[in-house]
Design a protein around this motif. Structure first.
Motif, PDB file in Angstrom:
ATOM      1  N   ALA A   1      -7.423  95.402  34.842  1.00  0.00           N
ATOM      2  CA  ALA A   1      -6.484  95.500  36.142  1.00  0.00           C
ATOM      3  C   ALA A   1      -5.255  96.494  35.859  1.00  0.00           C
ATOM      4  CB  ALA A   1      -5.972  94.039  36.442  1.00  0.00           C
ATOM      5  N   ARG A   2      -5.101  96.909  34.826  1.00  0.00           N
ATOM      6  CA  ARG A   2      -4.040  98.069  34.702  1.00  0.00           C
ATOM      7  C   ARG A   2      -4.423  99.534  35.314  1.00  0.00           C
ATOM      8  NH1 ARG A   2      -1.801  97.329  28.542  1.00  0.00           N
ATOM      9  NH2 ARG A   2      -0.596  98.820  29.038  1.00  0.00           N
ATOM     10  N   LYS A   3      -3.578 100.129  35.737  1.00  0.00           N
ATOM     11  CA  LYS A   3      -3.805 101.652  36.443  1.00  0.00           C
ATOM     12  C   LYS A   3      -3.332 102.580  35.509  1.00  0.00           C
ATOM     13  CE  LYS A   3      -5.490  99.429  40.115  1.00  0.00           C
ATOM     14  NZ  LYS A   3      -6.735  99.526  40.430  1.00  0.00           N
ATOM     15  N   SER A   4      -4.121 103.779  35.566  1.00  0.00           N
ATOM     16  CA  SER A   4      -3.334 104.971  34.943  1.00  0.00           C
ATOM     17  C   SER A   4      -2.524 105.542  35.722  1.00  0.00           C
ATOM     18  CB  SER A   4      -4.689 105.541  34.391  1.00  0.00           C
ATOM     19  OG  SER A   4      -5.282 106.057  35.491  1.00  0.00           O
ATOM     20  N   GLY A   5      -1.810 106.577  34.952  1.00  0.00           N
ATOM     21  CA  GLY A   5      -1.030 107.536  35.521  1.00  0.00           C
ATOM     22  C   GLY A   5       0.225 106.916  36.292  1.00  0.00           C
TER      23      GLY A   5
END
Length: 409
Positions: free
Chosen positions: A182-186
């Motif tokens: 569930a973690r997003k990048s950038g």
């Protein structure tokens, strides 16, 4: 026990659709060498009598009168219908990576508790029928892990031509993911665990304020917020959060959130749950254990075949699940998962309970399903030998008193 999906897949691709089930309710008698009721000791040389979709008699053959004119089925072993405590089947379909078969996860926003599983569930998907043939009669299904709050779940039986035919609970839980998936990048949020937790807290606080305002305004309220309304149900303890968490940090965060807001949660996965058994037990939180055959990487690097046994040994209510992975397998069969857990410390009786009565208790449907008792729905599975032996087969499946499968699986 056979769990390969591909021969069945080729059949359904050729057939093009799932056959409709008969609507006729049978008056039925099932005789078995052993009846595992899941609520009491096994019955040797047992009989179960079914009328109008309900179980009306259970006992030893010598003690139960068999009515004239009833259809009689024979089995070596009889169990309650199996319950898959967490699935995405019916939203995720039988085809791999085909867009029209991927309704389980909406990626446009990280928080979407208003998304309803019943709006996406396809009762006639071939994958539903495939599970049914292996004795899975009830599934807790809905939006998949992968976003912070991915949507609602529902509970259905594996029958029917529409969700209305199948549904037991229209809204069962709201799916939350406290995991790397569930973690997003950038620069997108949430990118860290702290951000995940702050977003969840903010949403719950906003829902609480929404509820207060709605109570004050009463009938004068002219604005509605579906997102907040869904979370108000959680704050009112009408439904729990289904929290996918594997690492100890994430499990602890979930337990702390439940305590802070005085809400109900169910832990999903809990790969490292065996390191926090005392804390989970003290909180009274049940666990839907990760499938034994998950890929042990990332958050699941410390997954263990013995997790179910260790949690159960600590007095924690445990159920089994087929789980979700984005590619293959599209689903697993909880009968296999329970067999693996049985062989790794859980034992036969507790493993059977984890896919029958204990799963029903965890999901709040034990008044209807999960055990072979008078008055309950006649959901039954007939086997030609020990259910957890690989060489055994399901011979018949009965849902609501109807024989819905007589294929040898």
């Amino acid at each position: 026990m056979r769990t390969s999906i591909w021969p069945t897949l080729s059949f359904f691709v050729l057939a093009g659709s799932v056959p409709l089930l008969s609507s006729a309710t049978a008056q039925l008698v099932v005789r078995a060498k052993v009846v595992h009721t899941a609520s009491s000791t096994p019955i040797e040389d047992g009989v179960v009598v079914v009328r109008d979709g309900k179980i009306v008699a259970v006992g030893r053959r010598a003690d139960v009168a068999i009515p004239d004119g009833y259809r009689v089925l024979e089995a070596a072993v009889l169990t309650p219908g199996l319950i898959d405590a967490h699935s995405v089947v019916g939203l995720a379909g039988i085809l791999n990576n085909e867009r029209e078969d991927q309704e389980q996860l909406e990626r446009s926003q990280p928080v979407q508790p208003e998304l309803r599983a019943i709006d996406a569930y396809n009762a006639r998907d071939p994958l539903v029928a495939w599970l049914r043939e292996f004795g899975v009669t009830t599934i807790h299904t809905g939006h998949a892990p992968g976003e912070l709050v991915s949507g609602q779940t529902c509970i259905v039986k594996t029958v029917g031509n529409s969700v209305e035919d199948a549904v037991l609970q229209r809204v069962a839980m709201i799916a939350v993911t406290l995991a790397d998936s569930a973690r997003k990048s950038g620069d997108a949020a949430p990118g860290t665990r702290a951000k995940m937790m702050s977003l969840l807290r903010q949403e719950l606080i906003a829902a609480r304020e929404y509820a207060k305002k709605a109570e004050q305004e009463g009938e004068k309220r002219n604005d509605r917020d579906l997102r907040k309304e869904a979370l108000v149900e959680v704050l009112d303890k009408k439904i729990p959060l289904l929290v996918t968490a594997h690492k100890t940090t994430d499990i602890a965060n979930a337990l702390r959130l439940a305590e802070e807001f005085d809400i109900r949660i169910v832990l999903d996965g809990a790969a490292e749950g065996y390191l926090l058994t005392e804390r989970i037990q003290k909180a009274g939180v049940p666990v839907i254990v990760h499938p034994t055959m998950v890929r042990a990487v990332g958050d699941l690097a410390n997954a263990s075949f013995t997790t179910a046994a260790k949690l159960a040994d600590a007095g924690i209510l445990v159920a089994m699940q087929s789980g979700f992975e984005s590619y293959v397998p599209k689903t697993r069969v909880v009968l296999f998962e329970a067999g693996m857990a049985a062989a790794n410390g859980l034992g036969f009786d507790r493993a059977l309970r984890a896919i029958t009565i204990d799963a029903a208790k965890l999901l709040g449907i034990a008044d209807r399903v999960g055990s072979i008792e008078v008055g309950k729905d006649a959901d039954l599975v007939l086997f030609d030998a020990d259910p957890f032996e690989y060489t055994s087969h399901v011979t018949h499946v009965v849902i609501d008193g109807k024989v819905v499968s007589d294929k040898k699986r």
